[in-house]
Design an enzyme around this catalytic site. Sequence first.
Site, PDB file in Angstrom:
ATOM      1  N   SER A  79      40.031  33.449  55.764  1.00 24.63           N
ATOM      2  CA  SER A  79      38.788  33.937  56.300  1.00 24.63           C
ATOM      3  C   SER A  79      38.771  33.789  57.778  1.00 24.63           C
ATOM      4  CB  SER A  79      37.766  33.596  55.467  1.00 24.63           C
ATOM      5  OG  SER A  79      37.622  33.842  54.377  1.00 24.63           O
TER       6      SER A  79
HETATM    7  N1  SAH Z   1      38.771  29.933  50.980  1.00 20.91           N
HETATM    8  C1  SAH Z   1      40.346  30.316  51.458  1.00 20.91           C
HETATM    9  C2  SAH Z   1      40.404  31.836  51.682  1.00 20.91           C
HETATM   10  C3  SAH Z   1      41.265  32.219  50.465  1.00 20.91           C
HETATM   11  S1  SAH Z   1      41.244  33.888  49.966  1.00 20.91           S
HETATM   12  C4  SAH Z   1      40.904  29.814  52.603  1.00 20.91           C
HETATM   13  O1  SAH Z   1      40.077  28.995  53.359  1.00 20.91           O
HETATM   14  O2  SAH Z   1      42.199  30.068  53.031  1.00 20.91           O
HETATM   15  C5  SAH Z   1      40.999  33.980  48.436  1.00 20.91           C
HETATM   16  C6  SAH Z   1      41.734  33.027  47.439  1.00 20.91           C
HETATM   17  O3  SAH Z   1      41.050  33.247  46.122  1.00 20.91           O
HETATM   18  C7  SAH Z   1      43.123  33.695  47.292  1.00 20.91           C
HETATM   19  O4  SAH Z   1      44.006  32.496  47.414  1.00 20.91           O
HETATM   20  C8  SAH Z   1      43.242  34.014  45.767  1.00 20.91           C
HETATM   21  O5  SAH Z   1      44.372  33.819  45.343  1.00 20.91           O
HETATM   22  C9  SAH Z   1      42.197  33.263  45.175  1.00 20.91           C
HETATM   23  N2  SAH Z   1      41.607  33.738  43.920  1.00 20.91           N
HETATM   24  C10 SAH Z   1      41.346  34.926  43.637  1.00 20.91           C
HETATM   25  N3  SAH Z   1      40.758  35.005  42.147  1.00 20.91           N
HETATM   26  C11 SAH Z   1      40.557  33.560  42.072  1.00 20.91           C
HETATM   27  C12 SAH Z   1      40.122  33.110  40.725  1.00 20.91           C
HETATM   28  N4  SAH Z   1      39.674  33.842  39.760  1.00 20.91           N
HETATM   29  N5  SAH Z   1      40.386  31.783  40.668  1.00 20.91           N
HETATM   30  C13 SAH Z   1      40.803  31.011  41.538  1.00 20.91           C
HETATM   31  N6  SAH Z   1      41.081  31.657  42.843  1.00 20.91           N
HETATM   32  C14 SAH Z   1      41.170  32.847  42.935  1.00 20.91           C
END
Ligand code: SAH
Length: 227
Positions: A79
Amino acid sequence: MLAFFLGITLVLTGPAADTTHQQMRNRMVQEQIAARGVTNPAVLRAMRTVRRHHFVPGAPPELAYSDRPLPIGHGQTISQPFIVAYMTQLAEPDPEDRALEVGTGSGYQAAVLAEVVDSVYTIEIVPELAQTARQRLTRMGYDNVRVRTGDGYRGWPDRAPFDLIIVTAAPDQIPPPLIEQLADGGRMVIPVGPEGELQQLTLITKTDGEITRERITPVRFVPFRRN
Ligand code: SAH
């Protein structure tokens, strides 16, 4: 002789590079984060501390500290710095708190949380991302973060309750297990809404067992997946 030159090079470029990256972070905080109303001193300090460029390895540091989300592989993104700071502030972190993050991605939000709470539990559904983030956080010395591969819909029942929950992928509805795993007095920050449209960043609080739900602002996150 070679070792001598390498030694000198490290001495000369290492600290110089660190200073430049620190200046980039200070600028990022001043221009993108404090300027838009994030005031929590612990959160601002964390944003100045965490070396964001280590979480987007292919990208030049200038890009890592710019005002935008960036690709991290597997169709996912880290993000924008502001949104990380904003969500962290909304969750009102306390140094004693135990935090849950759903959607580890690069591990950056987990590292920011690790600077402002006692312990962080983070779940990522894509195994490769979970593994990379785990190795990265260990290498960087974040020994108060646990990374698990799995579907965050179910939360992390053995470590519940959590004082603070941050979800960084957008489900259609708030997963009931996450509400159950929120401690009394706890705060959850979660984007809610359909894929492909703007979602509502939502703040959930639990007080004496009562749930309140407040819509904060429209946002755009990657979809919440299930397996
Ligand atoms: N917080 C992260 C942003 C990641 S984007 C950072 O600081 O880099 C959101 C992430 O959520 C993705 O990597 C995606 O694979 C994950 N995601 C999506 N659905 C999910 C679920 N049900 N459980 C765990 N992770 C999930």
